[in-house]
Enzyme design. Structure first.
Site, PDB file in Angstrom:
ATOM      1  N   CYS A 104      47.618  37.283  35.239  1.00  0.00           N
ATOM      2  CA  CYS A 104      48.048  37.529  36.610  1.00  0.00           C
ATOM      3  C   CYS A 104      46.898  38.105  37.433  1.00  0.00           C
ATOM      4  O   CYS A 104      45.773  37.605  37.388  1.00  0.00           O
ATOM      5  CB  CYS A 104      49.270  38.453  36.566  1.00  0.00           C
ATOM      6  N   THR A 105      47.140  39.169  38.175  1.00  0.00           N
ATOM      7  CA  THR A 105      46.108  39.750  39.041  1.00  0.00           C
ATOM      8  C   THR A 105      45.110  40.618  38.282  1.00  0.00           C
ATOM      9  O   THR A 105      44.236  41.223  38.902  1.00  0.00           O
ATOM     10  CB  THR A 105      46.745  40.565  40.180  1.00  0.00           C
TER      11      THR A 105
END
Length: 216
Positions: A104-105
């Site tokens: 993800c981030t």
């Protein structure tokens, strides 16, 4: 071998719990890393994005050299990209690592530590444009992607797929098969409601026309 997964305040739970499950099954069933560690800046409880509290095994200062390192995502990454302790820890560990992974981030944290520039990478669908805006990352919309020794994945649940693919790459398909079977990880391909029609739904999600076409 040592495998570390970093956690921080407001880390997304499944970003690290999914990979952790695959990792520790690999360790127990198929000769994976003997030393699996949850690592945080300080060795005190970390409050995650959805309220789970987790106790890290080691702090940055206590952490041994790692062979593999994974950075999950979550809203907390917005703060961690400007956290000198985090970026310094990553930069110090990276030269000795055989592979760096993000979910993800977590990709933004790798980038902040100088470890993603010039790479092909992905992230959560809602942050793809933000990753492109960094200017020095070739962004692709895939479930996960490998560029050399750097692996990145899309959001949240994608981290489980990332880790299983990483196991297959590192230890062979039979090792991954043992983990997959024990975890009973055979994801359904059902797309609920209007998910696939959302204008920003990931490109790899089957649209209704695709699904019906494949059935025919």
């Amino acid at each position: 071998m040592s495998f570390g997964i970093i956690v921080f305040p407001e880390v997304e739970e499944l970003d690290f719990v999914g990979p952790w499950e695959m990792l520790t099954m690999w360790s127990k069933l198929a000769g994976g890393p003997a030393n699996c560690l949850i690592v945080a800046e300080k060795r005190e409880p970390v409050s995650c994005a959805k309220g789970l509290s987790i106790n890290p095994h080691v702090s940055f200062a206590e952490c041994p050299p790692l062979d593999y390192l994974l950075v999950p995502g979550g809203m907390g990454t917005r703060r961690e990209v400007d956290n000198p302790a985090m970026t310094r820890f990553l930069a110090d560990q990276a030269p000795g690592c055989k592979a760096l992974l993000s979910v993800c981030t977590g990709a933004f944290v790798l980038h902040a530590a100088g470890l993603l520039s010039g790479r092909t990478a992905t992230t959560h669908w809602a942050s793809l444009d933000r990753l492109r805006a960094l200017g020095d990352v070739k962004v692709v919309e895939q479930r996960f992607v490998q560029d050399g020794n750097v692996w990145t994945s899309a959001g949240v649940s994608a981290g489980t797929d990332l880790m299983l693919a990483f196991i297959a790459h590192t230890a062979g398909e039979e090792a991954a098969a043992k983990v997959q079977l024990q975890a009973e990880y055979y994801p359904a391909d059902t797309v609920y409601g209007s998910t696939a029609s959302h204008e920003r739904a990931p490109a790899y999600v089957k649209r209704p026309s695709q699904a019906s076409g494949s059935a025919a």
